[in-house]
Design a protein around this motif. Structure first.
Motif, short mmCIF file in Angstrom:
data_model
loop_
_atom_site.label_atom_id
_atom_site.label_comp_id
_atom_site.label_asym_id
_atom_site.label_seq_id
_atom_site.Cartn_x
_atom_site.Cartn_y
_atom_site.Cartn_z
N LEU A 97 0.84 -1.21 0.00
CA LEU A 97 0.00 0.00 0.00
C LEU A 97 0.87 1.25 0.00
CD1 LEU A 97 -2.84 -1.08 2.44
CD2 LEU A 97 -3.15 -0.38 0.06
N ILE A 98 1.91 1.28 0.81
CA ILE A 98 2.79 2.46 0.85
C ILE A 98 3.50 2.62 -0.49
CG2 ILE A 98 4.90 3.42 1.89
CD1 ILE A 98 3.91 2.36 4.58
N THR A 99 3.99 1.52 -1.03
CA THR A 99 4.68 1.57 -2.33
C THR A 99 3.73 2.09 -3.42
OG1 THR A 99 5.96 -0.34 -1.62
CG2 THR A 99 6.06 0.21 -3.95
N ALA A 100 2.51 1.57 -3.44
CA ALA A 100 1.55 1.98 -4.46
C ALA A 100 1.15 3.45 -4.28
CB ALA A 100 0.30 1.09 -4.40
N TRP A 101 0.98 3.86 -3.05
CA TRP A 101 0.60 5.26 -2.77
C TRP A 101 1.67 6.22 -3.30
CZ3 TRP A 101 2.70 8.68 1.15
CH2 TRP A 101 1.97 9.87 1.30
N VAL A 102 2.93 5.90 -3.03
CA VAL A 102 4.03 6.75 -3.53
C VAL A 102 4.04 6.73 -5.06
CG1 VAL A 102 6.54 7.04 -3.62
CG2 VAL A 102 5.41 6.54 -1.44
N ASN A 103 3.89 5.55 -5.65
CA ASN A 103 3.89 5.45 -7.12
C ASN A 103 2.72 6.19 -7.75
OD1 ASN A 103 6.22 3.96 -7.12
ND2 ASN A 103 5.18 1.98 -7.17
N GLN A 104 1.63 6.30 -7.02
CA GLN A 104 0.46 7.03 -7.54
C GLN A 104 0.57 8.53 -7.30
OE1 GLN A 104 -2.77 4.88 -5.61
NE2 GLN A 104 -2.30 3.01 -6.75
#
Ligand code: HEC
Length: 121
Positions: free
Chosen positions: A109-116
């Motif tokens: 979730l943290i990785t995806a949030w940063v990527n988004q």
């Protein structure tokens, strides 16, 4: 024997009660890695609860890393640009939290949030 079984039952109930009473009730912890929707991650719904549960014990005034607080969106945003945050929760650079990697749902979730785009959403 019946007394023993009854006391064992009472102790078991007492133990399970103390364990749930301080349980941090968020979706990721409840459902683990099976229910981890990273399609559109929200700071308020997804990220803040993860940070509050896993990071601010150190990253807030009075904590061991109070000079880099992670209490607000603006605090967090400082560490998303150069991917410091993603590297740390994945353990690519010094792992955060230092005690051990979080469950893979929190990390994704943290990785995806940063990527988004690390939105304040
Ligand atoms: C047990 C205390 C502790 C916890 C819990 C903890 N950290 Fe840290 N964190 C530190 C310490 C100490 C440092 C400074 C040493 C270092 O850079 O590794 C640090 C450094 C950092 C930095 C770099 C700060 C800077 O100014 O360069 C980031 C980003 C970070 N942590 C993110 C997190 C995240 C995200 C979490 C939760 C998932 C977390 N930390 C949980 C103790 C902690």
């Amino acid at each position: 024997m019946r007394h023993f079984i009854f006391s064992a039952f009472v102790i078991l109930v007492a133990i399970s009660f103390t364990q749930t009473s301080c349980y941090y009730d968020n979706e990721q912890d409840l459902y683990g890695t099976g229910n981890c929707d990273t399609s559109l991650v929200s700071y308020n719904t997804d990220i803040k609860p993860i940070i509050d549960a896993n990071c601010i014990s150190c990253h807030a005034p009075g904590g061991e890393e109070e000079n880099s607080p992670l209490l607000t969106y603006d605090d967090l945003k400082k560490y998303t640009g150069n991917n410091d945050m993603v590297d740390r929760v994945n353990g690519t650079s010094s792992l955060m939290p230092p005690s051990g990697k979080m469950n893979s749902c929190n990390v994704s979730l943290i990785t995806a949030w940063v990527n988004q785009g690390a939105l304040n959403n």
